[in-house]
Motif scaffolding. Structure first.
Motif, short mmCIF file in Angstrom:
data_model
loop_
_atom_site.label_atom_id
_atom_site.label_comp_id
_atom_site.label_asym_id
_atom_site.label_seq_id
_atom_site.Cartn_x
_atom_site.Cartn_y
_atom_site.Cartn_z
N GLU A 229 0.83 -1.21 0.00
CA GLU A 229 0.00 0.00 0.00
C GLU A 229 0.87 1.26 0.00
N MET A 230 1.91 1.18 0.81
CA MET A 230 2.80 2.32 0.95
C MET A 230 3.50 2.65 -0.36
N ILE B 57 2.41 2.07 -3.35
CA ILE B 57 1.46 2.71 -4.26
C ILE B 57 1.30 4.19 -3.91
N MET B 58 1.20 4.47 -2.61
CA MET B 58 1.05 5.86 -2.20
C MET B 58 2.31 6.68 -2.50
#
Lengths: 304, 70, 258
Positions: B9-10, B12-13
């Motif tokens: 997730e990180m 992607i962010m």
């Protein structure tokens, strides 16, 4: 066109101009000569309305320079010594930018016309930052005549250029005269001045030393020096004879040619001819030395 | 546990951030190669633009760009 | 005026001034929420081994509001430095390199030159600052949760933009004193920090441009104890006066001296 009287300008530590007089007539090319630091640029800056004189009268095209609110109130085009453009604009954009200024707007086709006249048509979309010194100088002249002023003040337009660039610029200046413009330009390259000017003014340490038309100047500064070309090799005897004649100051031999310096006077040529006849010398030609502007300049500046 | 964990997730962010950083760096490298530099050596500017995050390219764009060729 | 505006726009694009400012705003707008969400908690965890999640979230405000406050302080600390140095050459460089001589000779009005600089970069700064705020708002919203409305965020963006306009006008004024762009930048920064200090020490923020920043924080914290109207009016007057002084200094300048 320009009348300047008793112009003075002092900076913090020195007086750049000490009562300068200057007179430029309608329709002429006026060469402003002087050593570096003599006050040429200072004078032109004042005439262009960019800086204020300490004292003195300045009339440009009938308008008092001290009365104007901003530089563009005068009907003149000014090219500074080292014209600076925005390097990130193209030649075309630069002229469009300079051309649009509320009070005097230019015709739509004017920029193209000017670019062609200045020989910059091919490079009009190139950024000015990539231009050579000569191209920048030409662009500078283009921007000076953009608003079609009657008077142009060009500060050292040819000095920092290579021979080709100088030639181009001088060609443009001559073209300006044909357009009926008055041009005041400064230079320390006397050859350039000789090539295009009608009248010159010599400035030294903030004062005008001499102001004359180039023709008058040549005439009044003719020196009684003659190059006499002989048919045969000159004998020492003949030289002695000439040297001892009345009116001859000195002689010098360079192969077939003898350089004879006479005493001053309008009749020196007649005296010389008499001497040649008296000594029965066969000659091929006699010519009087023309003074170069450099001679005149050195004589005037050092004669102070 | 002395490292910072990278979760999916990180990453992607972080992508947009990476994009800005990479974009600036590539832009500056092209500028340096094509137009030349000012105030410092070419290789020094290259190193600054590539190895210093954000501030490197920005410093170059403000003080290092060759003014005449822009 | 139109051609002056076009010139300033081209300048902003071609000297990559716009790019520098936009890129750095966006960078921090994205970086700050990520730092808050992932990196800071892990760092704290590593530092103090025994700490649990609850006490970490007590130390840092893990919310959209907290992230935005973090972004705002980043903007004040680093954003202003970048803005000031990107724009410090606006007048200083033009004066130093004599690029204004030809425009002045061809009839450009100083008012229009200075005015278009102020206009173009003010609009740009407002847009950039608002855009940065909105991006940060969205990012923080996705990472945490949306618990503030968009409207206050837009207002905060405008207020920050306003503060940067104040810096812009200062940089132009100091540019007429110091011909060096970097020197102008340092002077502008020094002066703005001085004003901030004065505002904090004497509690005068309401009457100073730094009040815009404090007011923006107040909006986010729902503390409307400051009269923003006064601050805004004084800020506008101040920008106007600074620009007027700049103009007067330019009008009395002797050009093209060596």
């Amino acid at each position: 066109m320009i009348e300047v009287e008793g112009l003075k300008k002092s900076f913090k530590h020195f007086e750049a101009l000490q009562g300068l007089n200057l007179n430029v007539r309608q329709g002429e090319i006026y060469g402003f000569i002087g050593k570096n630091g003599a006050g040429k640029s200072t004078t032109m800056n004042i005439l262009a309305g960019l800086s204020k004189p300490t004292s003195g009268e300045c009339l440009v095209g009938g308008i008092k320079v001290s009365d104007i609110i901003q530089a563009s109130d005068l009907d003149l085009g000014y090219l500074p010594e080292d014209p600076k453009f925005y390097p990130w604009l193209s030649a075309c954009e630069t002229l469009t930018y300079l051309g649009d200024s509320g009070t005097h707007r230019i015709k739509p086709g004017r920029i193209q016309e000017i670019l062609e006249w200045g020989g910059l048509d091919k490079d009009k979309h190139r950024r000015v930052g990539t231009f050579s010194r000569g191209m920048k100088q030409r662009l500078g002249i283009c921007s000076a005549i953009l608003h079609d002023p009657g008077l142009l003040i060009l500060d050292e337009p040819s000095s920092a250029l290579d021979p080709q660039g100088r030639n181009d610029v001088l060609h443009l200046i001559k073209g300006l005269k044909d357009m009926g413009k008055t041009v005041l330009f400064s230079s320390h390259i006397l050859n350039d001045v000789e090539r295009v000017c009608d009248r010159i003014g010599i400035i030294a340490s903030g004062r005008m030393v001499l102001e004359k038309s180039l023709k008058d100047l040549e005439h009044s500064h003719l020196q009684p020096v003659y190059d006499v070309t002989f048919e045969e090799k000159i004998t020492e005897e003949a030289q002695k004879c000439i040297k001892s004649s009345i009116g001859v100051l000195s002689t010098e031999i360079k192969e077939q040619v003898m350089v004879i310096k006479m005493e001053d006077g309008h009749e020196s040529i007649l005296t010389l001819m008499q001497i040649l006849i008296d000594n029965n010398l066969k000659i091929v030609g006699v010519s009087r030395r023309k003074p170069t502007l450099e001679d005149i300049f050195i004589k005037e500046v050092h004669g102070l | 546990m002395n490292t910072i964990e990278l979760t999916g997730e990180m990453i992607i962010m972080l992508l947009p951030l990476l994009a800005i950083q990479m974009g600036l760096t590539i832009y500056c490298v092209i500028k340096i190669m094509k137009e030349g530099v000012e105030n410092l050596n070419k290789w020094a500017w290259l190193a600054i633009c590539i190895f210093i995050n954000l501030i490197g390219p920005i410093t170059f764009l403000i003080v290092g760009r060759k003014r005449d060729a822009s | 005026m139109k051609s002056d505006i076009i010139k300033e726009l081209r300048m902003g694009i071609r000297t990559s001034r716009f790019l520098v400012i936009i890129a750095s705003f966006l960078f921090f707008a994205i970086l700050t929420p990520i730092m808050m969400k992932y990196i800071l908690p892990q760092l704290l965890h590593n530092q103090f081994q025994g700490m649990n999640e609850a006490s970490i979230s007590q130390m840092i405000d893990m919310s959209q509001k907290g992230a935005l406050l973090g972004y705002m302080s980043d903007l004040f600390e680093i954003g202003t430095i970048i803005v000031v140095f990107a724009l410090s050459g606006l007048l200083a460089q033009e004066i130093k390199e004599n690029t204004l001589v030809l425009p002045i000779c061809s009839g450009k009005k100083l008012l229009s030159i200075v005015g278009s600089k102020l206009l173009v970069f003010s609009v740009f700064l407002i847009l950039a600052s608002t855009l940065g705020m909105v991006i940060s708002y969205l990012y923080a919203g996705i990472l945490f949760s949306f618990d503030i409305g968009l409207w206050p965020v837009l207002v905060i963006g405008l207020l920050y933009g306003g503060y940067m306009i104040f810096l812009l006008s200062l940089a132009m004024l100091f540019g007429t004193f110091i011909k060096n762009a970097i020197g102008t930048g340092f002077m502008t920064l020094g002066f703005s920090l001085f004003i901030y200090f004065i505002g904090s020490y004497f509690k005068l923020h309401t009457y100073l441009p730094s009040g815009l920043l404090i007011g923006a924080q107040g909006i986010l914290n729902n503390q409307a104890d400051q009269n923003l109207g006064i601050t805004l009016a004084l800020f506008l007057i101040m920008v106007f006066v600074i620009s007027k002084i700049t103009l007067i200094r330019l009008e009395n300048k002797e050009w093209n001296e060596r």
